[in-house]
Write an enzyme that holds these catalytic residues in place. Sequence first.
Site, PDB file in Angstrom:
ATOM      1  N   ASP A  11     -22.730 -50.224  63.253  1.00 31.92           N
ATOM      2  CA  ASP A  11     -23.776 -50.640  62.209  1.00 31.92           C
ATOM      3  C   ASP A  11     -25.111 -50.305  63.119  1.00 31.92           C
ATOM      4  O   ASP A  11     -25.048 -50.295  64.293  1.00 31.92           O
ATOM      5  CB  ASP A  11     -23.681 -52.002  62.114  1.00 31.92           C
ATOM      6  CG  ASP A  11     -25.008 -52.669  61.312  1.00 31.92           C
ATOM      7  OD1 ASP A  11     -25.502 -51.954  60.271  1.00 31.92           O
ATOM      8  OD2 ASP A  11     -25.593 -53.844  61.737  1.00 31.92           O
ATOM      9  N   ASP A  13     -29.052 -51.948  62.263  1.00 29.13           N
ATOM     10  CA  ASP A  13     -29.918 -52.965  62.403  1.00 29.13           C
ATOM     11  C   ASP A  13     -29.216 -54.394  62.894  1.00 29.13           C
ATOM     12  O   ASP A  13     -28.282 -54.480  62.366  1.00 29.13           O
ATOM     13  CB  ASP A  13     -30.590 -53.345  60.985  1.00 29.13           C
ATOM     14  CG  ASP A  13     -31.480 -52.029  60.711  1.00 29.13           C
ATOM     15  OD1 ASP A  13     -32.310 -51.734  61.426  1.00 29.13           O
ATOM     16  OD2 ASP A  13     -31.191 -51.472  59.520  1.00 29.13           O
ATOM     17  N   GLU A  20     -34.524 -56.328  63.438  1.00 30.64           N
ATOM     18  CA  GLU A  20     -35.043 -57.071  62.204  1.00 30.64           C
ATOM     19  C   GLU A  20     -36.501 -57.323  62.350  1.00 30.64           C
ATOM     20  O   GLU A  20     -37.032 -57.443  61.533  1.00 30.64           O
ATOM     21  CB  GLU A  20     -34.107 -57.893  61.612  1.00 30.64           C
ATOM     22  CG  GLU A  20     -32.829 -57.497  61.307  1.00 30.64           C
ATOM     23  CD  GLU A  20     -32.765 -56.598  59.841  1.00 30.64           C
ATOM     24  OE1 GLU A  20     -34.176 -56.426  59.615  1.00 30.64           O
ATOM     25  OE2 GLU A  20     -31.973 -55.987  59.427  1.00 30.64           O
ATOM     26  N   LYS A  88     -43.660 -49.195  54.436  1.00 29.55           N
ATOM     27  CA  LYS A  88     -42.900 -50.091  55.640  1.00 29.55           C
ATOM     28  C   LYS A  88     -42.040 -49.095  56.543  1.00 29.55           C
ATOM     29  O   LYS A  88     -42.133 -49.265  57.899  1.00 29.55           O
ATOM     30  CB  LYS A  88     -42.100 -50.860  54.966  1.00 29.55           C
ATOM     31  CG  LYS A  88     -41.214 -51.826  55.831  1.00 29.55           C
ATOM     32  CD  LYS A  88     -39.688 -51.290  55.689  1.00 29.55           C
ATOM     33  CE  LYS A  88     -38.910 -51.968  56.617  1.00 29.55           C
ATOM     34  NZ  LYS A  88     -37.621 -51.187  56.756  1.00 29.55           N
TER      35      LYS A  88
END
Length: 249
Positions: A11, A13, A20, A88
């Site tokens: 993974d 993040d 995060e 973002k």
Amino acid sequence: MNQPLRALVFDVDGTLADTERFHLRAFNQAFAEEGLDWEWDEALYTELLDVSGGKERMLHYWRQARPQMVDIDGSAIVHLVERLHLAKTAIYETMVNEGLVELRPGVLILMDEARRRGLQLAIATTTSPVNVAALLRRAVGPNWRLEFPVVCDASTAPRKKPHPQVYLQALERLGVAAAAGVAFEDSSNGLRAAMAAGMDTVVTPSAFTRRHDFSGALRVLPSLAGVSVDQLTEWRAARQRAAQAVGAE
Ligand code: XBP
Ligand code: MG
């Protein structure tokens, strides 16, 4: 008999890096630039992380926390979320390119060892492809794709974790059975996705996920510092022995 370990699937993040808090800053900056009065604090963002995917998270927030705004027509909401997410993502990418986001301890060492020992490496994330590229380009180098020929992300797997789609896709592209791989995750949604794909999973929680339920993980560790391929092999074998012992009772 345990299948030999052939692949490690990571993974991004929270697992490769503590991303995060940078995603959170990027969301808030995008909201401010759009003129919205939304501001997410760490406590709220910790709850919102139960919803995987940045766009899905914003839509969830909109629907749950700001129901008075739902009377705007549906397509306007989708367009605003798309626009916010583009902004973002650009803000987050700049933060990564400026070197603000570092890999967590042990990540690169384990990846290097795995590669030297002939294991394949893959990425299985719900995040956007530019986020993955920015982080790995900086951490591994401009040729990072040579080391990660299999990258499954929001662009390849629309069904977000805890759905196993992204892990099933990674395994298929690797040409490796679930039982021959180990997944690395930081969240319960990620763990559930990897386990639903049939993978042993090592969890290294982040500050945002440390209260999640990690039942079923192969190991829950503070970080990957000191973790080796031999250890992963031993942990898998121990789990296999334990499962056989229960089966023999
Ligand atoms: C990570 C996410 C991502 C990031 C933001 O989940 O949920 O949505 O927070 O990235 P996981 P995007 O680590 O389980 O894959 O805004 O690009 O979605
Ligand atoms: Mg994660």
